[in-house]
Enzyme design. Structure first.
Site, PDB file in Angstrom:
ATOM      1  N   LYS A   1     -27.120  31.070  45.461  1.00  0.00           N
ATOM      2  CA  LYS A   1     -27.262  30.656  44.052  1.00  0.00           C
ATOM      3  C   LYS A   1     -26.814  31.770  43.099  1.00  0.00           C
ATOM      4  O   LYS A   1     -26.027  31.541  42.195  1.00  0.00           O
ATOM      5  CB  LYS A   1     -28.723  30.278  43.731  1.00  0.00           C
ATOM      6  CG  LYS A   1     -29.293  29.173  44.613  1.00  0.00           C
ATOM      7  CD  LYS A   1     -30.693  28.764  44.185  1.00  0.00           C
ATOM      8  CE  LYS A   1     -31.752  29.847  44.360  1.00  0.00           C
ATOM      9  NZ  LYS A   1     -32.032  30.209  45.764  1.00  0.00           N
TER      10      LYS A   1
ATOM     11  N   ARG B   1     -38.691  25.348  40.864  1.00  0.00           N
ATOM     12  CA  ARG B   1     -38.973  25.466  42.296  1.00  0.00           C
ATOM     13  C   ARG B   1     -40.122  24.553  42.711  1.00  0.00           C
ATOM     14  O   ARG B   1     -40.411  24.465  43.899  1.00  0.00           O
ATOM     15  CB  ARG B   1     -39.350  26.907  42.630  1.00  0.00           C
ATOM     16  CG  ARG B   1     -38.160  27.761  43.110  1.00  0.00           C
ATOM     17  CD  ARG B   1     -38.663  29.132  43.258  1.00  0.00           C
ATOM     18  NE  ARG B   1     -38.076  30.016  44.183  1.00  0.00           N
ATOM     19  CZ  ARG B   1     -37.175  30.943  43.900  1.00  0.00           C
ATOM     20  NH1 ARG B   1     -36.603  30.972  42.724  1.00  0.00           N
ATOM     21  NH2 ARG B   1     -36.806  31.821  44.800  1.00  0.00           N
TER      22      ARG B   1
ATOM     23  N   ARG C   1     -28.406  41.711  52.296  1.00  0.00           N
ATOM     24  CA  ARG C   1     -28.098  41.692  50.863  1.00  0.00           C
ATOM     25  C   ARG C   1     -28.407  43.036  50.197  1.00  0.00           C
ATOM     26  O   ARG C   1     -29.425  43.667  50.483  1.00  0.00           O
ATOM     27  CB  ARG C   1     -28.949  40.588  50.217  1.00  0.00           C
ATOM     28  CG  ARG C   1     -28.774  40.506  48.726  1.00  0.00           C
ATOM     29  CD  ARG C   1     -29.162  39.167  48.213  1.00  0.00           C
ATOM     30  NE  ARG C   1     -30.610  38.941  48.238  1.00  0.00           N
ATOM     31  CZ  ARG C   1     -31.168  37.835  47.772  1.00  0.00           C
ATOM     32  NH1 ARG C   1     -30.417  36.863  47.303  1.00  0.00           N
ATOM     33  NH2 ARG C   1     -32.482  37.690  47.816  1.00  0.00           N
TER      34      ARG C   1
ATOM     35  N   ARG D   1     -33.695  44.585  47.983  1.00  0.00           N
ATOM     36  CA  ARG D   1     -34.909  44.062  47.343  1.00  0.00           C
ATOM     37  C   ARG D   1     -36.091  44.179  48.298  1.00  0.00           C
ATOM     38  O   ARG D   1     -35.951  43.876  49.475  1.00  0.00           O
ATOM     39  CB  ARG D   1     -34.708  42.592  46.958  1.00  0.00           C
ATOM     40  CG  ARG D   1     -33.958  42.430  45.658  1.00  0.00           C
ATOM     41  CD  ARG D   1     -33.572  41.010  45.378  1.00  0.00           C
ATOM     42  NE  ARG D   1     -34.608  40.020  45.677  1.00  0.00           N
ATOM     43  CZ  ARG D   1     -34.478  38.731  45.406  1.00  0.00           C
ATOM     44  NH1 ARG D   1     -33.384  38.271  44.833  1.00  0.00           N
ATOM     45  NH2 ARG D   1     -35.439  37.877  45.712  1.00  0.00           N
TER      46      ARG D   1
ATOM     47  N   ARG E   1     -40.834  33.425  52.515  1.00  0.00           N
ATOM     48  CA  ARG E   1     -40.100  32.799  51.395  1.00  0.00           C
ATOM     49  C   ARG E   1     -39.404  31.512  51.849  1.00  0.00           C
ATOM     50  O   ARG E   1     -39.380  30.528  51.129  1.00  0.00           O
ATOM     51  CB  ARG E   1     -39.072  33.783  50.823  1.00  0.00           C
ATOM     52  CG  ARG E   1     -39.729  34.882  50.009  1.00  0.00           C
ATOM     53  CD  ARG E   1     -38.788  36.024  49.719  1.00  0.00           C
ATOM     54  NE  ARG E   1     -37.649  35.643  48.924  1.00  0.00           N
ATOM     55  CZ  ARG E   1     -36.476  36.273  48.960  1.00  0.00           C
ATOM     56  NH1 ARG E   1     -36.290  37.302  49.764  1.00  0.00           N
ATOM     57  NH2 ARG E   1     -35.504  35.882  48.192  1.00  0.00           N
TER      58      ARG E   1
HETATM   59  P1  AMP Z   1     -35.317  34.791  43.642  1.00  0.00           P
HETATM   60  O1  AMP Z   1     -34.602  35.972  43.091  1.00  0.00           O
HETATM   61  O2  AMP Z   1     -34.927  33.514  42.937  1.00  0.00           O
HETATM   62  O3  AMP Z   1     -35.190  34.684  45.145  1.00  0.00           O
HETATM   63  O4  AMP Z   1     -36.872  34.998  43.330  1.00  0.00           O
HETATM   64  C1  AMP Z   1     -37.579  36.109  43.835  1.00  0.00           C
HETATM   65  C2  AMP Z   1     -39.063  35.831  43.777  1.00  0.00           C
HETATM   66  O5  AMP Z   1     -39.455  35.621  42.417  1.00  0.00           O
HETATM   67  C3  AMP Z   1     -39.511  34.568  44.511  1.00  0.00           C
HETATM   68  O6  AMP Z   1     -39.742  34.806  45.891  1.00  0.00           O
HETATM   69  C4  AMP Z   1     -40.789  34.225  43.759  1.00  0.00           C
HETATM   70  O7  AMP Z   1     -41.864  35.092  44.123  1.00  0.00           O
HETATM   71  C5  AMP Z   1     -40.427  34.572  42.318  1.00  0.00           C
HETATM   72  N1  AMP Z   1     -39.801  33.429  41.607  1.00  0.00           N
HETATM   73  C6  AMP Z   1     -38.530  33.358  41.096  1.00  0.00           C
HETATM   74  N2  AMP Z   1     -38.316  32.192  40.470  1.00  0.00           N
HETATM   75  C7  AMP Z   1     -39.472  31.478  40.596  1.00  0.00           C
HETATM   76  C8  AMP Z   1     -39.870  30.175  40.187  1.00  0.00           C
HETATM   77  N3  AMP Z   1     -39.032  29.353  39.509  1.00  0.00           N
HETATM   78  N4  AMP Z   1     -41.137  29.790  40.489  1.00  0.00           N
HETATM   79  C9  AMP Z   1     -41.990  30.602  41.130  1.00  0.00           C
HETATM   80  N5  AMP Z   1     -41.676  31.823  41.569  1.00  0.00           N
HETATM   81  C10 AMP Z   1     -40.425  32.276  41.314  1.00  0.00           C
END
Ligand code: AMP
Length: 220
Positions: free
Chosen positions: A14, A89, A128, A161, A172
């Site tokens: 994404k 999400r 990554r 990360r 996750r």
């Molecule tokens: P990402 O960078 O999108 O993989 O997000 C990293 C982390 O941020 C996720 O594992 C969640 O803990 C939190 N997170 C990001 N976006 C959301 C969302 N829309 N709803 C809930 N948690 C989120």
């Protein structure tokens, strides 16, 4: 006025696709993950509330996420076209998104579902690397920087990360299949879901997403 969503598991591509298509298609990129990481880095109250969930690979509660997203939408110029990445999400977030978009008179036009097998997701997430300064995405094998550990774009330091460790990735991916897959059914039923096989390379993926958007009239 329009909005699109990039939907898919962690590692589905994404962020990488969004980075490449936002300028080409003129979308304002709204990544809740990037906003949360920035809030943690800046030690804001919201960042403090979210940090523990992120480290454990759990979803941050909907009410925190909606505070973030509402803030962005409220401040955006009225002609903005949004590309949501990693949001919504949960069904609760999707309901709230419908409400805030309706208030702005913005239509949710397309949901691009980036689909890749579990083994590809794992391999991508463990390799990554992200630039600390500009947020650009790299991969130690698939998309290596010219100089190890240094961002090609801005010369910033690349890092892994903390939630890209193997244990956190497993949780996750599990959270994704429990919470997020219901969204696929919702948007399929609404007739806005477009599936793209995202197991290819970054440039090809971006080209495919752009061509799906162009074919659907959402990017010129
Ligand atoms: P990402 O960078 O999108 O993989 O997000 C990293 C982390 O941020 C996720 O594992 C969640 O803990 C939190 N997170 C990001 N976006 C959301 C969302 N829309 N709803 C809930 N948690 C989120």
């Amino acid at each position: 006025m329009k909005a699109i969503i990039l939907l898919g598991a962690p590692g589905a591509g994404k962020g990488t696709a969004a980075e490449r298509i936002r300028d080409a298609a003129g979308f304002m990129h709204v990544s809740t993950g990037d906003m949360l990481r920035e809030a943690v880095k800046q030690s804001t109250i919201l960042g403090g509330e979210a940090e523990g969930y992120m480290h454990r690979g759990e979803l941050v509660p909907d009410k925190i996420i909606m505070r973030l997203v509402e803030g962005v939408l409220k401040d955006a110029p009225s002609h903005s076209e949004f590309m949501f990445d990693g949001f919504p999400r949960t069904i609760g977030q999707a309901d709230l998104l419908d409400e805030v978009l309706a208030k702005r008179g913005t239509k949710l036009e397309h949901v691009i579902f980036l689909d890749a097998p579990q083994r590809v997701l794992m391999q991508r997430l463990t390799g990554r690397r992200i630039c600390r300064a500009c947020g650009a995405n790299f991969h130690i094998n698939n998309l290596p920087p010219r100089q190890p550990g240094i961002c090609d774009r801005c010369g910033g330091e690349l890092y892994q990360r903390p939630d890209d460790s193997e244990a956190t990735i497993a949780s996750r991916l599990q959270v994704y299949s429990q919470m997020t897959e219901g969204l696929i059914a919702r948007y399929t039923q609404r007739g806005v879901l477009r599936r793209v096989d995202s197991s290819c390379g970054a440039d090809q993926l971006a080209a495919e997403v752009l061509s799906v958007l162009k074919a659907a009239g959402a990017a010129d």
